[in-house]
Design a protein around this motif. Structure first.
Motif, short mmCIF file in Angstrom:
data_model
loop_
_atom_site.label_atom_id
_atom_site.label_comp_id
_atom_site.label_asym_id
_atom_site.label_seq_id
_atom_site.Cartn_x
_atom_site.Cartn_y
_atom_site.Cartn_z
N ASP A 351 21.03 36.40 62.28
CA ASP A 351 21.28 36.80 63.66
C ASP A 351 22.61 37.52 63.83
OD1 ASP A 351 22.88 34.64 63.09
OD2 ASP A 351 22.40 33.52 64.92
N GLN A 352 23.22 37.93 62.73
CA GLN A 352 24.52 38.59 62.79
C GLN A 352 24.39 40.05 62.38
OE1 GLN A 352 27.80 36.32 61.18
NE2 GLN A 352 28.85 38.16 60.46
N LYS A 353 25.17 40.91 63.03
CA LYS A 353 25.18 42.33 62.70
C LYS A 353 25.62 42.53 61.26
CE LYS A 353 27.08 46.75 64.32
NZ LYS A 353 27.98 47.40 65.30
N VAL A 354 24.93 43.42 60.55
CA VAL A 354 25.25 43.64 59.14
C VAL A 354 26.59 44.34 59.02
CG1 VAL A 354 22.81 43.73 58.52
CG2 VAL A 354 24.05 45.86 59.00
N PRO A 355 27.26 44.25 57.86
CA PRO A 355 28.53 44.96 57.66
C PRO A 355 28.36 46.46 57.88
CG PRO A 355 28.17 43.36 55.90
CD PRO A 355 26.88 43.43 56.69
N PRO A 356 29.45 47.17 58.22
CA PRO A 356 29.34 48.62 58.49
C PRO A 356 28.87 49.39 57.27
CG PRO A 356 31.64 47.95 58.27
CD PRO A 356 30.84 46.68 58.31
N TYR A 357 27.95 50.32 57.49
CA TYR A 357 27.40 51.08 56.37
C TYR A 357 27.39 52.59 56.62
CZ TYR A 357 23.22 50.83 59.36
OH TYR A 357 22.34 50.90 60.41
N ARG A 358 27.55 53.01 57.84
CA ARG A 358 27.56 54.45 58.15
C ARG A 358 28.92 54.86 58.69
NH1 ARG A 358 23.23 57.81 61.92
NH2 ARG A 358 24.18 59.86 61.62
N GLY A 359 29.49 55.91 58.08
CA GLY A 359 30.78 56.40 58.53
C GLY A 359 31.87 55.36 58.39
N THR A 360 31.78 54.53 57.35
CA THR A 360 32.74 53.44 57.18
C THR A 360 33.66 53.71 55.99
OG1 THR A 360 32.94 51.04 57.04
CG2 THR A 360 31.27 52.06 55.66
N SER A 361 34.51 52.79 55.71
CA SER A 361 35.41 52.84 54.56
C SER A 361 35.22 51.57 53.73
CB SER A 361 36.87 52.95 55.01
OG SER A 361 37.26 51.76 55.68
N LEU A 362 35.67 51.62 52.49
CA LEU A 362 35.58 50.43 51.65
C LEU A 362 36.40 49.28 52.24
CD1 LEU A 362 35.80 52.09 48.14
CD2 LEU A 362 33.82 50.95 49.13
N ALA A 363 37.56 49.60 52.79
CA ALA A 363 38.40 48.55 53.37
C ALA A 363 37.69 47.86 54.53
CB ALA A 363 39.73 49.15 53.85
N ALA A 364 37.04 48.64 55.39
CA ALA A 364 36.33 48.04 56.52
C ALA A 364 35.12 47.24 56.06
CB ALA A 364 35.89 49.15 57.48
N LEU A 365 34.41 47.76 55.07
CA LEU A 365 33.22 47.05 54.55
C LEU A 365 33.63 45.72 53.93
CD1 LEU A 365 30.40 48.75 52.48
CD2 LEU A 365 31.14 46.43 52.04
N PHE A 366 34.62 45.77 53.03
CA PHE A 366 35.05 44.54 52.35
C PHE A 366 35.59 43.53 53.34
CE2 PHE A 366 35.80 46.26 47.77
CZ PHE A 366 34.51 46.74 47.76
N ALA A 367 36.33 44.01 54.36
CA ALA A 367 36.91 43.10 55.35
C ALA A 367 35.81 42.40 56.14
CB ALA A 367 37.84 43.86 56.29
N ALA A 368 34.73 43.15 56.48
CA ALA A 368 33.63 42.54 57.24
C ALA A 368 32.93 41.47 56.41
CB ALA A 368 32.64 43.62 57.66
#
Length: 608
Positions: A351-368
């Motif tokens: 029920d949780q939004k998936v980590p960012p995958y479009r127009g994102t950065s590695l730092a934002a993905l790993f942090a999520a």
């Protein structure tokens, strides 16, 4: 009639004075360089334009002449298939289908049961059908033969059978407990008997010559002939086999008892990178995927769907396999704009939004991902290319030299074995070099798999399995990846994922290699600090399938291929010991469409 290159109404319908004529549709690639003449000689046939779509041709009767002309115009290969239909074939036809079951060509059967058709190389499945109920003498519906796989262009004939099929009733039991066993059934023709085709390659109920049996029982119709029938439950089990003869209109029974041949060793058989719908690249329904995993002996799985959280709860309930497979929800973060790679993340709330995958950065993905410290973050297929390989992004990456350019290393694991790179020896070795000093996972439905050590000995009890302990064991490196062999490793008393202090000039390494009787192992390689320290040949044994007899101790003893104690030179600083077991004969010698070499790779034992 003549089709001109500039004619826009290229979709043609043919009908006769007695009503519509059956036809097949063929995709014609591109505009024609020259006109193609299609002769219509019958006075009963009339030409009617039915649509503005270009590139589509409809053919009446046999399609060979049309296809041959189309292929010839483009310089493409047109392969001929000839043969005979046995049984009430008067007025019937033979159909050629692609791998998805879509009809691509047909030929009318002559009075003697003979036929000939032209097909592209991609077509390899054929079946015959009577023209009507009258032609099938007493039947209320047209009779259809079993679908038969056949290679176009070979000189020998194709035999299709419209005689009544025989019925084969199969029962599969666990060879140890004698309880019905969810297993994969493999049916291959012997001699002149062709392999059956039970359906397209995404259905557990029947895919090519295999079918997954939910309750260990199946009743299948087969044309008359001789068949080799096998049952498998994954690489920890033997493969049992019987050969039987099926007669037209008669029944035959077979009982198979695959048996566990590798002791439990505290290992949980797992698949941590699996796709089904709703992933965009998988036509497999979740229920089919669950059944295929259980039949392959997988006990724990992670449904890693592309940018969607995968969940097997309803599929397990529908198939009644709750007691046979445990799972945690997961997601494969499939990045684009820009393409940063593919990353497996689990467990992940549905029920949780998936980590960012479009127009994102590695730092934002790993942090999520790291908002929950209990999650596992895996780099999937690191060198696959096409924007899907994380390590392909930086030309400075040279894992054989320990160089990773400017790429962040904030992941828990590198996927080492999967359905792509495991098929390419060079890619596998490069990924192995990248992985030394990191954790290991894998991803392909059951072959390869990860064996997670969740307890010291025995077979894990799925009913009481603590899923947090599973992910903790993974993060701790207590695992090995394998396509079949199993390796036990002890380095100065420490197991994979553990750290041991080195004292003295040598390091003692104890290795036990096991494999089911149908899996080959030929070599043991031991690496220290990422460099090959020693290689030990393993005496080959005759591979076999069939009943596995004897006590449990006798059966488990036969699975041992090597026991070896080694003394390796101690490194001067912190390092690691990695054990790799290899074989040469690919699994496809017995498992259809599984062109994987036998290999097992244990996680590092750390030295300090």
């Amino acid at each position: 009639m003549t089709l001109q290159p500039d004619v826009q109404t290229a979709m043609l319908g043919l009908s006769s004075t007695s009503g519509p004529t059956p036809f097949e549709r063929f995709v014609y690639p591109g505009a024609m360089a020259d006109e193609i003449g299609l002769a219509v000689e019958s006075p009963e046939l009339a030409l009617e334009a039915v649509g503005p779509d270009t590139g589509l041709v409809l053919a009446v009767g046999s399609t060979s002449a049309v296809l041959a002309a189309m292929f010839q115009a483009h310089g493409q290969e047109a392969l001929r298939v000839h043969g005979t239909v046995r049984g009430p074939s008067a007025g019937g036809a033979v159909y050629a289908a692609d791998e998805l079951g879509a009809t691509q060509a047909r030929a009318l059967v002559d009075a003697g049961g003979g036929f000939e058709l032209v097909v592209p190389r991609s077509v390899g499945r054929f079946f015959a059908q009577t023209a009507s109920a009258r032609a099938a003498v007493g039947d209320e519906a047209p009779r259809t033969s079993m679908v038969t796989t056949f290679e176009p262009g070979v000189p020998w004939p194709l035999l299709l059978d419209l005689e009544p099929a025989g019925t084969c009733t199969v029962h599969v039991f666990d060879g140890e407990s004698d309880r019905p066993l969810t297993a994969r059934l493999i049916v291959r023709g012997v001699g002149d008997t062709r392999d059956p085709w039970f359906g397209p390659d995404y259905r557990a109920s029947g895919a090519g010559p295999i079918a997954d049996l939910r309750d260990g029982t199946a009743e299948i119709d087969l044309p008359a002939g001789t068949y080799r029938v096998q049952a498998t439950h994954g690489p920890m089990y033997s493969i049992d086999e019987v050969q039987l003869t099926v007669r037209s209109g008669a029944g035959v029974e077979a009982t198979l008892r695959p048996r566990r041949v590798i002791p439990g060793l505290g290992l949980l058989s797992s698949d941590l990178h699996v796709h089904a719908r709703p992933s965009y690249d998988s036509p497999v329904q979740a229920e089919d995927r669950v059944l295929s995993l259980v039949a392959a002996g997988v006990e724990f799985a992670v449904p890693t769907e592309h940018n969607v959280v995968g969940d097997y709860e309803s599929a397990l309930s529908f198939t009644g396999q709750e007691a046979s497979l445990r799972f945690v929800p997961g997601v494969e973060v499939t990045t684009f704009a820009p393409k940063l790679g593919h990353f497996g993340v689990f467990p992940y709330p549905v029920d949780q939004k998936v980590p960012p995958y479009r127009g994102t950065s590695l730092a934002a993905l790993f942090a999520a991902v790291r908002t929950d410290p209990g999650r596992v973050l895996v780099v999937h297929h690191p060198f696959l290319g096409h924007g899907m390989g994380y390590f392909d992004r930086d030309p400075r990456v040279a894992p054989e030299r320990g160089a990773f350019g400017g790429l962040p290393l904030g992941f828990d694991a590198i996927e080492l074995l999967n359905g792509y790179e495991t098929l390419d020896a060079a890619s596998l070795e490069r990924t192995l070099a990248a992985w030394f000093g990191h954790r290991i996972l894998y991803g392909w439905a059951g072959y390869p798999r990860t064996l997670i050590r969740v307890q010291d000995t025995g077979v894990p009890d799925l009913a009481t399995l603590d899923l947090k302990n599973v992910t903790t064991a993974l993060r701790g490196g207590r695992a090995q990846a394998t396509t079949g062999p199993v390796v036990e490793v002890s380095v100065a008393g420490a197991s994979p994922g553990e750290t041991v202090k080195v004292s003295g000039k040598t390091v003692p390494v104890h290795v036990v290699v096991r494999a089911a009787p149908w899996i080959e192992v030929t070599r043991l390689d031991v690496y220290v600090g990422g460099l090959l320290a020693t290689s030990v040949p393993i005496e080959p044994v005759g591979l076999r399938v069939g009943p596995e007899r004897g006590t449990d101790d006798e059966v488990f003893a036969r699975s041992v291929r090597l026991v070896r104690d080694l003394e390796l030179a101690a490194p001067t600083g912190p390092s690691s010991v990695v054990v790799v077991v290899r074989g040469e004969k690919k699994l496809e010698w017995v498992l259809p469409a599984t062109a994987l070499p036998p290999i097992a790779i244990a996680n590092p034992v750390w030295l300090r």
